[in-house]
Design a protein around this motif. Structure first.
Motif, PDB file in Angstrom:
ATOM      1  N   ASP A 186      48.105  75.113  -8.189  1.00 38.55           N
ATOM      2  CA  ASP A 186      46.838  75.752  -8.797  1.00 38.55           C
ATOM      3  C   ASP A 186      47.170  76.862  -9.858  1.00 38.55           C
ATOM      4  O   ASP A 186      46.480  76.933 -10.856  1.00 38.55           O
ATOM      5  N   LYS A 206      49.686  65.233 -10.137  1.00 39.20           N
ATOM      6  CA  LYS A 206      48.456  66.006  -9.563  1.00 39.20           C
ATOM      7  C   LYS A 206      48.581  67.301 -10.196  1.00 39.20           C
ATOM      8  O   LYS A 206      49.266  68.402 -10.077  1.00 39.20           O
ATOM      9  N   GLY A 208      47.003  71.115 -11.102  1.00 36.55           N
ATOM     10  CA  GLY A 208      46.303  72.285 -10.488  1.00 36.55           C
ATOM     11  C   GLY A 208      44.945  72.642 -11.200  1.00 36.55           C
ATOM     12  O   GLY A 208      44.748  72.086 -12.162  1.00 36.55           O
ATOM     13  N   THR A 209      44.275  73.496 -10.693  1.00 34.54           N
ATOM     14  CA  THR A 209      42.976  74.049 -11.074  1.00 34.54           C
ATOM     15  C   THR A 209      42.906  74.653 -12.336  1.00 34.54           C
ATOM     16  O   THR A 209      42.042  75.036 -13.055  1.00 34.54           O
ATOM     17  N   ASP A 210      44.306  75.602 -12.457  1.00 34.16           N
ATOM     18  CA  ASP A 210      43.921  76.767 -13.692  1.00 34.16           C
ATOM     19  C   ASP A 210      44.647  76.362 -14.907  1.00 34.16           C
ATOM     20  O   ASP A 210      44.749  77.085 -15.732  1.00 34.16           O
TER      21      ASP A 210
END
Length: 227
Positions: A186, A206, A208-210
């Protein structure tokens, strides 16, 4: 003059110890890991220790587990080209103290299968395309084709990324033909160009969020990529 050349000059002049402007000291030493591998490092008293190169790299084989400290200082970095061309290296385990992995630090480690970065790595430096097409088999940082940090690690199967990673440099994992899946942390904000170029077995990624910046052609020529 490149950083690698500068370091070589400093190492030759200051084989044991010297001081620059009185602010920090640089020493060149060797250390051995738990598997009996020997490598060289230098110490910047204001920052910590940097692993410079693997000694006897042509006979270097098996896993390497870098120590968290060298000479009483935290190991904070793996220098550019430090393990490049160690074709017998099979696994890399980094301590949580390591914050940076340099250009082509583990490039052309053709037997490397697993990498565990620990939790401290913030930056994996930019690399350049491997213009040889198949990985130059030389350990000299001044002549080594500057592929990414793990470029042309053709048998790499598993990478455990640091949860502190912010920057993944260009060409970092280009031509890692055996890598099938990637889970990015993330914390990751920037991916350089061609990060996973020509990873012909890569099937899933996959994110990350950032993540803010995704470099051009980061997954170019990854024919198995589905998600």
């Amino acid at each position: 003059m490149t950083n690698a050349v500068i370091r070589k000059v400093l190492a030759a002049v200051a084989a044991v110890f010297f001081t620059v402007t009185g602010a920090w000291a640089l020493t060149i030493e060797t250390t051995t890991d738990m598997y009996g591998h020997t490598f060289s490092y230098y110490i910047d008293q204001t920052r910590g220790a940097t692993i410079v190169r693997a000694d006897n790299y042509r006979s270097f084989s098996g896993p390497v587990a870098l120590p968290a400290t060298c000479g009483g200082q935290n190991v904070i970095a793996v220098d550019e080209g430090a393990f490049a061309g160690c074709t017998g290296l099979t696994a890399v385990i980094l301590p949580n103290s390591v914050e940076e992995i340099g250009d082509y630090a583990f490039a052309n480690c053709t037997s490397l299968k697993t990498v565990d970065m620990g939790d401290g790595v913030v930056t994996i430096a930019n690399g350049q395309p491997n213009m040889s097409g198949n990985g130059a088999n030389t350990h000299d940082p001044d002549t080594y084709y500057q592929s990414g940090a793990f470029g042309n690690c053709i048998n790499l199967e598993s990478v455990t990324f640091s949860e502190s990673l912010i920057t993944l440099g260009a060409h970092a994992f280009s031509e890692c033909y055996a890598l099938k899946s990637v889970e990015l942390p993330d914390s990751l904000q920037t991916m350089g160009v061609n990060c996973f170029y020509h990873n012909t077995s890569l099937g899933s990624v996959k994110f990350g969020t950032d993540l803010v910046t995704l470099g051009a052609c980061s997954f170019y020529n990854c024919p198995e990529l589905q998600s």
